[in-house]
Scaffold this active site. Structure first.
Site, mmCIF file in Angstrom:
data_model
loop_
_atom_site.group_PDB
_atom_site.id
_atom_site.type_symbol
_atom_site.label_atom_id
_atom_site.label_comp_id
_atom_site.label_asym_id
_atom_site.label_seq_id
_atom_site.Cartn_x
_atom_site.Cartn_y
_atom_site.Cartn_z
ATOM 1 N N CYS A 2 -28.984 -13.830 -8.014
ATOM 2 C CA CYS A 2 -28.460 -12.525 -8.390
ATOM 3 C C CYS A 2 -29.058 -12.088 -9.721
ATOM 4 C CB CYS A 2 -26.946 -12.511 -8.498
ATOM 5 S SG CYS A 2 -26.068 -12.963 -6.998
ATOM 6 N N ARG A 33 -35.770 -13.694 -9.139
ATOM 7 C CA ARG A 33 -34.615 -14.591 -9.143
ATOM 8 C C ARG A 33 -34.097 -14.861 -7.736
ATOM 9 N NH1 ARG A 33 -32.001 -15.088 -14.081
ATOM 10 N NH2 ARG A 33 -29.975 -15.329 -13.082
ATOM 11 N N TRP A 93 -27.728 -12.147 -4.137
ATOM 12 C CA TRP A 93 -28.130 -13.281 -3.299
ATOM 13 C C TRP A 93 -26.868 -13.738 -2.585
ATOM 14 C CZ3 TRP A 93 -27.657 -18.742 -2.833
ATOM 15 C CH2 TRP A 93 -28.726 -19.388 -2.222
ATOM 16 N N ASN A 120 -22.649 -12.065 -11.069
ATOM 17 C CA ASN A 120 -23.533 -13.182 -10.732
ATOM 18 C C ASN A 120 -22.704 -14.453 -10.829
ATOM 19 O OD1 ASN A 120 -25.549 -15.082 -10.461
ATOM 20 N ND2 ASN A 120 -26.520 -14.677 -12.417
ATOM 21 N N GLY A 121 -22.669 -15.255 -9.759
ATOM 22 C CA GLY A 121 -21.900 -16.493 -9.764
ATOM 23 C C GLY A 121 -20.954 -16.571 -8.581
ATOM 24 N N THR A 374 -38.104 -29.262 -8.893
ATOM 25 C CA THR A 374 -39.392 -29.498 -9.529
ATOM 26 C C THR A 374 -39.244 -30.205 -10.870
ATOM 27 O OG1 THR A 374 -40.595 -27.721 -8.413
ATOM 28 C CG2 THR A 374 -41.330 -28.286 -10.622
ATOM 29 N N SER A 375 -38.223 -29.853 -11.644
ATOM 30 C CA SER A 375 -38.006 -30.506 -12.938
ATOM 31 C C SER A 375 -37.719 -31.994 -12.753
ATOM 32 C CB SER A 375 -36.850 -29.831 -13.679
ATOM 33 O OG SER A 375 -37.153 -28.479 -13.957
ATOM 34 N N SER A 419 -35.107 -28.438 -17.353
ATOM 35 C CA SER A 419 -34.861 -27.231 -16.556
ATOM 36 C C SER A 419 -35.777 -26.122 -17.040
ATOM 37 C CB SER A 419 -33.396 -26.798 -16.694
ATOM 38 O OG SER A 419 -33.192 -25.497 -16.181
ATOM 39 N N GLN A 420 -36.524 -25.522 -16.137
ATOM 40 C CA GLN A 420 -37.406 -24.428 -16.519
ATOM 41 C C GLN A 420 -36.608 -23.281 -17.136
ATOM 42 O OE1 GLN A 420 -39.245 -20.784 -16.665
ATOM 43 N NE2 GLN A 420 -37.815 -21.049 -14.984
ATOM 44 N N SER A 421 -35.553 -22.864 -16.462
ATOM 45 C CA SER A 421 -34.773 -21.710 -16.924
ATOM 46 C C SER A 421 -33.800 -22.060 -18.037
ATOM 47 C CB SER A 421 -33.985 -21.108 -15.755
ATOM 48 O OG SER A 421 -32.976 -22.020 -15.322
ATOM 49 N N THR A 424 -29.819 -23.964 -15.088
ATOM 50 C CA THR A 424 -29.507 -24.596 -13.803
ATOM 51 C C THR A 424 -28.082 -25.143 -13.818
ATOM 52 O OG1 THR A 424 -31.835 -25.223 -13.676
ATOM 53 C CG2 THR A 424 -30.332 -26.255 -12.111
ATOM 54 N N GLU A 552 -43.522 -33.322 -5.008
ATOM 55 C CA GLU A 552 -43.640 -31.953 -5.504
ATOM 56 C C GLU A 552 -44.484 -31.101 -4.563
ATOM 57 O OE1 GLU A 552 -43.517 -28.497 -7.909
ATOM 58 O OE2 GLU A 552 -42.182 -30.191 -7.539
ATOM 59 N N LYS A 556 -43.311 -27.722 -2.461
ATOM 60 C CA LYS A 556 -44.004 -26.426 -2.523
ATOM 61 C C LYS A 556 -44.297 -25.897 -1.123
ATOM 62 C CE LYS A 556 -43.828 -25.767 -6.722
ATOM 63 N NZ LYS A 556 -42.519 -26.376 -6.557
ATOM 64 N N GLU A 559 -41.068 -24.698 0.341
ATOM 65 C CA GLU A 559 -40.538 -23.519 -0.341
ATOM 66 C C GLU A 559 -41.202 -22.226 0.103
ATOM 67 O OE1 GLU A 559 -39.059 -24.286 -4.825
ATOM 68 O OE2 GLU A 559 -41.122 -24.878 -4.455
ATOM 69 N N HIS A 575 -42.690 -49.253 6.859
ATOM 70 C CA HIS A 575 -41.237 -49.351 7.011
ATOM 71 C C HIS A 575 -40.654 -48.127 7.709
ATOM 72 C CE1 HIS A 575 -41.007 -52.979 4.520
ATOM 73 N NE2 HIS A 575 -41.946 -52.415 3.776
ATOM 74 N N LYS A 675 -34.897 -18.198 -8.135
ATOM 75 C CA LYS A 675 -35.622 -18.840 -9.230
ATOM 76 C C LYS A 675 -34.703 -19.681 -10.089
ATOM 77 C CE LYS A 675 -39.148 -19.579 -11.949
ATOM 78 N NZ LYS A 675 -40.206 -20.484 -11.503
#
Length: 680
Positions: A2, A33, A93, A120-121, A374-375, A419-421, A424, A552, A556, A559, A575, A675
């Protein structure tokens, strides 16, 4: 998840068309986002009742579809000038209720749009509130959790005998809400006012005025303060409690947004709101309120920050998509991550945000890295090196699982939150959990002023620059480099590790040029993507430093190309995963000259013995792989073993991009994803 954007012009006449353009462009800056519908609320024509009628325009799909709908409206006079006006806008979203105009925001209190809210939330107690309001006769038209908020605003407004200010009304409502939220509220009862608040979701205020401001800090006003309680004094005048132009009422504009990228084209002066702050604009003056002090150490002011980003940084330029642009920016982004921190001439690494805590980190029991997506992979990619350089146990935790297990944390632990942002949700909850148990908390983020950067004891900004594409690329490599730099700084006083440090530092110096060499593979990878276009699955295998690369890369592909892909530890091939290998299964293997090279070669031969179709990422000087007559090889330049993960991940980023483009997908806004994941 959102996006919130609001624009208030005070004593500054603006045509309604201009206001609508500002709102729509603000939403476009927040598209990355993730969202599935959008809406706005602006003042319509004046009517017989109090204030102007609030006009809602909502549409499923892209912001452009909303913009087209606005252009087609006949009841909005576009050239009417509004001296003071409040407009709010939102990208949704879906969490409660499918994407549709009725479920889109703004949500309203009644048919007259007396109160409208963007959110948002997630409101976790919305069912209880909804049942209460339904018993009071309120009729709900959407499936959203958000709709309880405007209806609760109206209920409290209509049933409270005392006259409440706008912010007081919002405060009373937020005290009833449970969950995470950022809100912006507009009302015809308070026609020139705007109130925004947050708890667990990011929100900032941008300010633009040609006049000098009365202060560079905004004092926090507490509702529960008693007469005579001490207030901090800021600005030129005693007792000032608002942020506004100095002197008489002057024209000013306010921009409220979930992200700095939405306001940077208008202003670089911003105020970051903290959890439970209520920001109110009344008569052009901004004030910040809180119900009560959480503790004695709580900051009593909110500072005005200057954004460092430039508008051109969030534009695509000549690239097809932001993801592609950000992949090709990596030679520069890793330089920015190292700039001012690595002295190659003296073999020194200084991370200013950690210097004062370095001795405490060296005395710690263990290092715990907590992250998502990703982080998490960036922490996993550097774990082996960090164990080598710090000689401490290193744990890597998925934030959601870490919380589910109620993991034991001790005062002599050091917990890193990556965390990129910096927003998170699961990582933030884990941060609060660890902080409450006395651990030293370190933030590793790409966003100055984010919740993680403010809540941690110390940290590192990775300085990758704005990342707009939902699928993280340059932030991953900058996180990788930042954690390597941390390890090098920790090992500076260990004599036995100096040859290893120098080897890594030499490779870091060469890294930008090495990345440029890898990017030359773009055409070959595009051709490979065409070959894999109709495949249903892709296996990626590696081990050691490159197992995280496989995870990773698989993420991608999932995603953005919506293709099943799986990262597999090559040592686990026998295995179970070997059963998947046949002539129809494409297998991408990473086989570089490091400590696991011979073992990876064995895994490659096992795949070929089962009629597998291996695609191998190997180094330029590797003649042994050439002798195996592998069908397709992607050759990268040689590099120190612990940094090969940076060079091997870039072909996988490019592969996922070209696969998605070949399949006709929007790589910057993949379906169902956001995002910044700001809800659990």
């Amino acid at each position: 998840m959102c996006g919130i954007f609001a624009y208030l012009n005070f004593l500054l006449p603006r045509e309604r068309k201009y206001i609508l353009q500002v709102l729509v462009e603000g939403l476009k800056r927040l598209e990355y986002r993730g969202y599935d519908s959008a809406g706005i609320a602006v003042d319509g024509a004046a009517d017989d009742r109090e204030g102007r009628h609030i006009r809602l325009v909502k549409q499923r799909g892209k912001v452009q579809a909303l913009n087209d709908m606005i252009d087609e409206t006949t009841d909005l006079v576009f050239d009417e000038k509004l001296t003071t006006h409040v407009g709010i806008a939102h990208t949704r979203w879906a969490t409660h209720g499918e994407p549709s105009p009725v479920n889109s925001h703004p949500q309203r209190s009644d048919d007259d749009n007396e109160f409208v809210v963007i959110h948002n939330g997630i409101i976790t107690n919305y069912k209880v509130l909804k049942q209460f309001l339904q018993k009071k006769g309120y009729i709900f038209e959407s499936e959203t959790d958000t709709e309880v908020i405007p209806k609760l605003l109206k209920y409290i407004h209509d049933t409270t005998e005392e006259k409440l200010e706008f912010w007081q009304l919002v405060e009373r409502v937020t005290l009833q809400l449970e969950g995470a939220f950022a809100l912006a509220v507009k009302s015809r009862r308070f026609p020139e006012g705007l109130v925004c608040t947050r708890r667990g979701s990011p929100l900032l205020v941008g300010v633009r005025s040609s006049s000098e401001m009365s202060t560079d800090k905004v004092p926090v006003v507490y509702s529960c303060d008693k007469p005579g309680d001490e207030h901090i004094q800021v600005g030129k005048h005693p007792g000032i409690t608002t942020y506004a132009p100095d002197g008489k009422q002057t024209a000013i504009e306010y921009f409220f947004a979930s992200d700095p990228s939405a306001v940077i084209e208008h202003t670089n002066r911003v105020i970051y709101l903290e959890d439970d702050d209520i920001a109110a604009v009344t008569n052009g003056c901004l004030s910040i309120h809180r119900h009560e002090r959480a503790d004695e150490d709580e900051a009593m002011v909110r500072s005005v920050h200057t954004l460092k980003m430039e508008l051109q940084q969030i534009m695509k330029g000549n690239f097809e998509a932001f993801m592609q642009k950000e992949i090709f920016e990596q030679p520069e982004s890793v330089v920015n991550t190292m700039r001012g921190r690595v002295n190659f001439a003296e073999d020194k690494v200084i991370l200013g945000g950690l210097v004062s805590h370095l001795s405490e980190i060296r005395r710690s029991r263990r290092l715990i890295f907590i992250a998502c997506g990703t982080s998490y992979h960036s922490a996993m990619a550097t774990r082996q090196l960090l164990e080598e350089l710090t000689e401490l146990p290193v744990m890597i935790e998925l934030a959601s699982d870490f919380l589910d297990r109620s993991t034991p944390i001790f005062r002599d632990d050091v917990c890193f939150f990556v965390s990129q942002s910096g927003e998170t949700a699961d990582t933030l909850l884990a941060l609060r959990y660890c902080k409450g148990r006395g651990a030293l908390c370190v933030g590793v983020t790409n966003t100055v002023g984010s919740s993680i950067s403010r809540m941690t004891n110390c940290g590192v900004h990775i300085n990758a620059g704005p990342e707009i594409g939902v699928a993280s690329t340059k932030a991953y490599t900058s996180q990788f480099v930042s954690l390597v730099m941390f390890g090098l700084m920790m090992a500076e006083d260990r004599v036995s590790l100096q040859p290893r440090r120098k080897q890594i530092l030499q490779s870091l110096k060469a890294l930008p040029e090495l990345i440029k060499d890898v990017l030359q593979l773009d055409d070959s990878i595009k051709a490979l993507a065409e070959e894999l276009l109709h495949e249903k699955s892709l296996l990626l295998m590696g081990r050691g430093y490159n197992f995280a690369t496989c995870l990773e890369g698989a993420l991608k592909v999932k995603e953005v190309a919506y293709m099943h892909s799986e990262g597999i530890m090559a040592g686990e091939l026998k295995h179970g995963p070997l059963a998947l290998v046949d002539s129809n299964m494409p297998v991408l293997m990473i086989c570089v000259r490091d400590g696991t090279y011979n073992k990876c070669q064995n895994a490659l031969q096992q795949v070929m013995a089962r009629s597998g179709r291996p695609i191998v990422i190997c180094q330029n000087d590797d003649e042994e792989i050439a002798k195996l007559k592998v069908g397709r090889q992607l050759r990268i330049p040689p590099c120190v073993d612990c940094l090969t993960g940076i060079l091997t991940v870039i072909p996988l980023q490019l592969l996922s991009f070209h696969l998605a483009r070949a399949r006709g997908y929007d790589v910057d806004c993949p379906r169902n994803l956001a995002k910044s994941v700001t809800v659990e």
